[in-house]
Design a protein around this motif. Sequence first.
Motif, PDB file in Angstrom:
ATOM      1  N   LYS A  96      10.162  13.560  62.241  1.00 46.22           N
ATOM      2  CA  LYS A  96      10.622  12.296  61.664  1.00 46.22           C
ATOM      3  C   LYS A  96       9.737  11.138  62.102  1.00 46.22           C
ATOM      4  N   LYS A  97       9.425  11.105  63.393  1.00 50.12           N
ATOM      5  CA  LYS A  97       8.568  10.031  63.913  1.00 50.12           C
ATOM      6  C   LYS A  97       7.161  10.129  63.333  1.00 50.12           C
ATOM      7  N   SER A  98       6.645  11.352  63.244  1.00 51.65           N
ATOM      8  CA  SER A  98       5.295  11.535  62.707  1.00 51.65           C
ATOM      9  C   SER A  98       5.211  11.085  61.252  1.00 51.65           C
ATOM     10  N   LEU A  99       6.239  11.409  60.466  1.00 51.56           N
ATOM     11  CA  LEU A  99       6.253  11.004  59.061  1.00 51.56           C
ATOM     12  C   LEU A  99       6.342   9.492  58.918  1.00 51.56           C
ATOM     13  N   LEU A 100       7.149   8.860  59.786  1.00 54.65           N
ATOM     14  CA  LEU A 100       7.266   7.404  59.732  1.00 54.65           C
ATOM     15  C   LEU A 100       5.939   6.752  60.116  1.00 54.65           C
ATOM     16  N   ASN A 101       5.296   7.286  61.160  1.00 59.18           N
ATOM     17  CA  ASN A 101       3.969   6.784  61.540  1.00 59.18           C
ATOM     18  C   ASN A 101       3.001   6.898  60.377  1.00 59.18           C
ATOM     19  N   MET A 102       3.028   8.051  59.717  1.00 62.84           N
ATOM     20  CA  MET A 102       2.111   8.303  58.616  1.00 62.84           C
ATOM     21  C   MET A 102       2.359   7.326  57.467  1.00 62.84           C
ATOM     22  N   LYS A 103       3.613   7.111  57.097  1.00 65.16           N
ATOM     23  CA  LYS A 103       3.935   6.225  55.972  1.00 65.16           C
ATOM     24  C   LYS A 103       3.465   4.803  56.242  1.00 65.16           C
ATOM     25  N   VAL A 104       3.813   4.282  57.423  1.00 66.33           N
ATOM     26  CA  VAL A 104       3.436   2.898  57.755  1.00 66.33           C
ATOM     27  C   VAL A 104       1.919   2.750  57.812  1.00 66.33           C
ATOM     28  N   ASN A 105       1.269   3.719  58.454  1.00 65.17           N
ATOM     29  CA  ASN A 105      -0.181   3.621  58.616  1.00 65.17           C
ATOM     30  C   ASN A 105      -0.925   3.748  57.295  1.00 65.17           C
ATOM     31  N   LEU A 106      -0.437   4.603  56.406  1.00 63.24           N
ATOM     32  CA  LEU A 106      -1.092   4.757  55.113  1.00 63.24           C
ATOM     33  C   LEU A 106      -0.959   3.497  54.263  1.00 63.24           C
ATOM     34  N   ILE A 109     -17.833   1.999  56.053  1.00 63.38           N
ATOM     35  CA  ILE A 109     -17.215   2.894  55.060  1.00 63.38           C
ATOM     36  C   ILE A 109     -16.613   4.103  55.760  1.00 63.38           C
ATOM     37  N   ASN A 110     -17.399   4.713  56.649  1.00 64.23           N
ATOM     38  CA  ASN A 110     -16.928   5.904  57.348  1.00 64.23           C
ATOM     39  C   ASN A 110     -15.735   5.597  58.246  1.00 64.23           C
ATOM     40  N   SER A 111     -15.751   4.403  58.882  1.00 70.06           N
ATOM     41  CA  SER A 111     -14.639   4.058  59.768  1.00 70.06           C
ATOM     42  C   SER A 111     -13.348   3.868  58.970  1.00 70.06           C
ATOM     43  N   LYS A 112     -13.462   3.348  57.758  1.00 72.26           N
ATOM     44  CA  LYS A 112     -12.263   3.178  56.927  1.00 72.26           C
ATOM     45  C   LYS A 112     -11.712   4.541  56.487  1.00 72.26           C
ATOM     46  N   ILE A 113     -12.616   5.474  56.193  1.00 71.61           N
ATOM     47  CA  ILE A 113     -12.163   6.832  55.866  1.00 71.61           C
ATOM     48  C   ILE A 113     -11.545   7.483  57.101  1.00 71.61           C
ATOM     49  N   SER A 114     -12.132   7.222  58.276  1.00 66.22           N
ATOM     50  CA  SER A 114     -11.560   7.739  59.534  1.00 66.22           C
ATOM     51  C   SER A 114     -10.152   7.209  59.739  1.00 66.22           C
ATOM     52  N   GLN A 115      -9.965   5.928  59.427  1.00 63.22           N
ATOM     53  CA  GLN A 115      -8.635   5.338  59.562  1.00 63.22           C
ATOM     54  C   GLN A 115      -7.641   5.997  58.627  1.00 63.22           C
ATOM     55  N   LEU A 116      -8.109   6.371  57.423  1.00 63.90           N
ATOM     56  CA  LEU A 116      -7.236   7.087  56.493  1.00 63.90           C
ATOM     57  C   LEU A 116      -6.785   8.410  57.083  1.00 63.90           C
ATOM     58  N   VAL A 117      -7.735   9.163  57.626  1.00 65.45           N
ATOM     59  CA  VAL A 117      -7.407  10.458  58.234  1.00 65.45           C
ATOM     60  C   VAL A 117      -6.475  10.264  59.430  1.00 65.45           C
ATOM     61  N   ASN A 118      -6.802   9.278  60.280  1.00 58.06           N
ATOM     62  CA  ASN A 118      -5.974   9.030  61.469  1.00 58.06           C
ATOM     63  C   ASN A 118      -4.578   8.563  61.081  1.00 58.06           C
ATOM     64  N   ALA A 119      -4.494   7.777  59.990  1.00 60.25           N
ATOM     65  CA  ALA A 119      -3.179   7.339  59.519  1.00 60.25           C
ATOM     66  C   ALA A 119      -2.355   8.526  59.039  1.00 60.25           C
ATOM     67  N   ALA A 120      -3.006   9.455  58.339  1.00 59.17           N
ATOM     68  CA  ALA A 120      -2.297  10.631  57.826  1.00 59.17           C
ATOM     69  C   ALA A 120      -1.821  11.541  58.953  1.00 59.17           C
ATOM     70  N   PHE A 121      -2.569  11.558  60.060  1.00 57.49           N
ATOM     71  CA  PHE A 121      -2.217  12.451  61.171  1.00 57.49           C
ATOM     72  C   PHE A 121      -1.680  11.684  62.377  1.00 57.49           C
TER      73      PHE A 121
END
Length: 516
Positions: free
Chosen positions: A8-18, A275-287
């Motif tokens: 539940k916490k991981s999903l909430l983190n993912m939603k907010v971060n994305l 550009i790469n750092s923004k893609i990294s943030q996407l991956v980190n937000a998802a995980f």
Amino acid sequence: MSKESRVKKSLLNMKVNLIAYFVMIVVSFFTRKIFLDQLGDEFIGLTTTINSLLAFLNLAELGVGASIAYFLYKPLYDDDREKINEVISIMGYMYRLIGLFILCAGIVMSIFLPFFFEGTQQSWFIVYYCFYGQLACSLIGYFVNYKANTIFNADQRQYLVNGYFQLSQFACTIIQMLFALYTNSCALYITVSIIFAVVNSVILNWKFNKVYPWVVANYDLGKRAIKWHPEIIQYVKRVFIHQIGGFINNSVMPLIVYAYASLTMVTFYGNYTLINSKISQLVNAAFSGTNAGIGNLIAEGDKKRIYACYKELFSIKFFAVLFLSICLVRLNSDFVAVWLGDKYVLEPLIVALICADFCLNLLRDTTEQYLNGYGLKADVWVPVCRIISLVLVIGAGKVWGLVGILTVPVLVQLLLMHVWKPYYLYRDGFQVPFLDYVKLLVSNTLPFLCAYFAAVELSSLWGVPDGLCTTWSMFLVKSLSFCSVLLVVSAVLAYFFSDGIRCFVERVKGSLSRKK
């Protein structure tokens, strides 16, 4: 403290971060062009270089934050408030000393700024204002924000930290853009950054005191308690050595690029890394949230479940990162050409090396998370090797320029972080044969080898031009044709080749069927 599920916490983190990520990525790419045009390539290169210089001072942090998070997993799981306050008090005591050291060292470093920026066209007022502004923003974390950042992260509530931070960053960037458009003032750009760092700190700590009103950092208790916990100091020493590796990659490289080129080249290089750092943030937000979740999972001690989760998480992240990395290699320069102009485009080999570094950095995260969860930090020789490799980087820079500077870190990271680290985890953590990792790696790599060639061939058959795109419509057609084929073919093949992907798909199917 109520015990919410890790999922539940991981999903909430993912939603907010994305959500925060997609808002900020639009703002960042839109404003980058404005900042370059209105404030100049050299000023943007100056801010990047000063940030790298200050990173040397932040090495004094010694990995205290990461170490304290490790020692908070169990007390947070057990709701041991007395232990939590004791550990946070130790952190507060250590951070006060570190913050004072960084302040003094920053003042000393500022004396040498004329040496670092001897040929700059910027006024010395701007150079010093930028330096002390960034130093002040950095010190807020040591004197004010440390409790909120550490406990929110250890308790899988990163969505609170990231939510407030991204909101303040959004407002900060918009206001900086407006000032840049109407005043062209570098000083106002810096001033706005300082103001919003303070605003973010006030809001973050207000929320922290509402969620954890019982958490108190007592400096006198911390000074006494640090003597009762020698294991914390020992672990900090190990983490510090390992932190150096990431520091070299993120902060030393721009300085070396500046040493062999100019502030303008730092900006060109920075456009791609942005550009790469923004893609990294996407991956980190998802995980996001998986780090603390892994720490809590390992604390429970179910070995079979721990290893099964590793294989599944490794496979999912491997698929996402490799897909994005291949797309970046193929499309990065096209995007830069349309976004900023073809004068900012770097040669293909340099772009490939930047993307390879991006890929290797993200792929190591899963293994690093499990090593951190197990507390496996005895291999202090690894970051020492990375420090020594700087000699090779400098030598390669003299001979081959930027290509040499970027090649050495990629090779070093490949050997140390993607051969030794997994071996260490499998040997001392999972205690299973390393051959199992090799099989896991091969089963997740093969689908992309086939998918890449299929995507290249089909794109050419559809008449997609090989040269740089000159309009957004051309870029859209090229990216959609290549990425869609790559995604579909790799996904189908990964389902048959990878056990981890198959388990993930079945898990998603089961979750959807339960909701019906």
